[in-house]
Design an enzyme around this catalytic site. Sequence first.
Site, short mmCIF file in Angstrom:
data_model
loop_
_atom_site.label_atom_id
_atom_site.label_comp_id
_atom_site.label_asym_id
_atom_site.label_seq_id
_atom_site.Cartn_x
_atom_site.Cartn_y
_atom_site.Cartn_z
N LYS A 62 0.87 -1.18 0.00
CA LYS A 62 0.00 0.00 0.00
C LYS A 62 0.91 1.23 0.00
O LYS A 62 1.40 1.65 1.04
CB LYS A 62 -0.89 -0.01 1.24
CG LYS A 62 -2.28 0.62 1.04
CD LYS A 62 -2.27 2.07 0.65
CE LYS A 62 -1.90 2.97 1.82
NZ LYS A 62 -1.89 4.42 1.40
N CYS A 83 12.97 11.11 7.91
CA CYS A 83 12.98 10.74 9.33
C CYS A 83 14.39 10.81 9.90
O CYS A 83 14.58 10.93 11.11
CB CYS A 83 12.39 9.35 9.52
SG CYS A 83 13.20 8.08 8.53
N GLU A 113 9.00 16.56 15.22
CA GLU A 113 9.71 16.29 13.98
C GLU A 113 9.35 17.38 12.97
O GLU A 113 8.18 17.61 12.68
CB GLU A 113 9.33 14.91 13.45
CG GLU A 113 10.20 14.41 12.34
CD GLU A 113 9.94 12.95 11.99
OE1 GLU A 113 10.82 12.32 11.41
OE2 GLU A 113 8.83 12.44 12.32
N GLU A 122 9.36 1.38 11.17
CA GLU A 122 10.36 2.44 11.06
C GLU A 122 9.57 3.73 11.18
O GLU A 122 8.88 4.16 10.24
CB GLU A 122 11.09 2.33 9.72
CG GLU A 122 12.43 3.07 9.71
CD GLU A 122 12.28 4.50 9.23
OE1 GLU A 122 12.24 5.40 10.11
OE2 GLU A 122 12.20 4.73 8.03
N SER A 178 22.90 5.97 5.75
CA SER A 178 22.11 4.89 5.17
C SER A 178 22.90 4.12 4.12
O SER A 178 23.55 4.71 3.25
CB SER A 178 20.83 5.45 4.55
OG SER A 178 20.06 6.14 5.52
#
Length: 492
Positions: free
Chosen positions: A186, A296, A393, A262, A453
């Site tokens: 989704k 994030c 955030e 996450e 990352s």
Amino acid sequence: MTTTSTREEELLAQLPTGILINGVWRSAGSGETFAVVDPATGETLAQVADGSAEDGIAALDAADAAADAWAATAPRKRGEILRRAFDLCQEHADDLALLMTMEMGKPLAEARGEVTYGSEFLRWFSEEAVRISGRYGSNPEGTGTTIVSHRPVGPCYLITPWNFPLAMLTRKIGPALAAGCTVVVKPAELTPLTSLFFAGLLLEAGVPAGVVNIVTSTDAAGVSSAIMADPRLRKISFTGSTPVGKKLLKQAADNVLRTSMELGGNAPFLVFDDADLDKAVDGAMLAKFRNIGEACTAANRFFVQKDVADEFSRRLTERVKALGVGRGTEDGVSIGPLINAAAVDKSADLVADATSRGATVLTGGSRIDGPGTFFEPTVLNGITPGTRLLREEIFGPVAAIATFETEQEGVDLANDTEFGLIAYAFTTDLARGHRLIGSLRAGMVGLNAGVVSNAAAPFGGVKSSGLGREGGAEGIHEYLDTIYALLPTTTA
């Protein structure tokens, strides 16, 4: 702002816009569609199928029907299919990058970087598919042989966010397919086009019908609730906000689903007085302004030791002032639009709160008139305790600078949050660096680095930033059940 080009129109014309179930593109059961909008212009890019809960169950039907055959497929063959998908992503890198820039807004150079990063998960897990290992050996008592093996968890539900439309998808699909699991995806309703294009590449790579199913929808809660209530589903992987993640965890408890979450971040960025300030500013530009700050992993709270705070602020402000703002396809643009008007409103509200508490705007600080949803890249200093920028955030191009005096004070400020995804720290003191790795409460630490990352490394956080890991050797085990068998010792 530049409007849609001929190349963009050609790409949109060949894009699938239905839902993918059992290898077939089809309309939503209701026949309804929804618009995908370019945030830089406000123009509609495409109308895509608006799937319902019934469509979600049809996708799960297909995933369940294909599960046993895919689990029994040789790991080498699963790996070869993923490797072909990687090759196709390289072949269509320009198309994927352009789609991401169009529907999400990030500059084209950054979108190309996401194609490189995101497709690497396909290559990495194509190699991991044949390395799922176990154990075999005598038990300590000598009364039998221990056999430990792994098998796919079963059908999985993958929910991806809008800010990294390709990378967050490959980071989930790669290990799931490598492990032998089938999936229902989704994608975020704001950026579904990249997922649809990528699904077409998976079919071209040879993914069998039913192994990957895509349901686009504006009714995320309805589709998710229906799929998660079905006992055939065995795992959910979600990337998104912490409040939504908590709701999904509660739903997952009903059927005791395996979960990977996450979630949100509130990353601290520590600069010590011995830091190389040029490297610290370079790192800050990457950690804060990459992806327009909509990540994030974005640095949220800058804590700078007092003796270097003014100089760091000056250098950072100089760099930020030079950032070009505009549609991501335009030359010289480093900051594209925020995803929607609500994101602009939030950045404006956070800046207003900070200045009302005594903060100073060094550059930026204002929304930019449309078309499109733009906000000026911003630097503030003099951030005081209680400011919302320290708690929420940001998800926008706003850097908030506060100061500290001692190492312990800096660590305490960094850890003063419910989140724990990533922390950044810049220092030339090797001993301090080692201390910080142990004292910063985060799942990842960027030590003198503004980006951490990597497909070969485990990505994930602690506390309210989530559960589980994506990428690395750890990533595939999120999609595997561990099986233990005992063979008693026999005597002649």
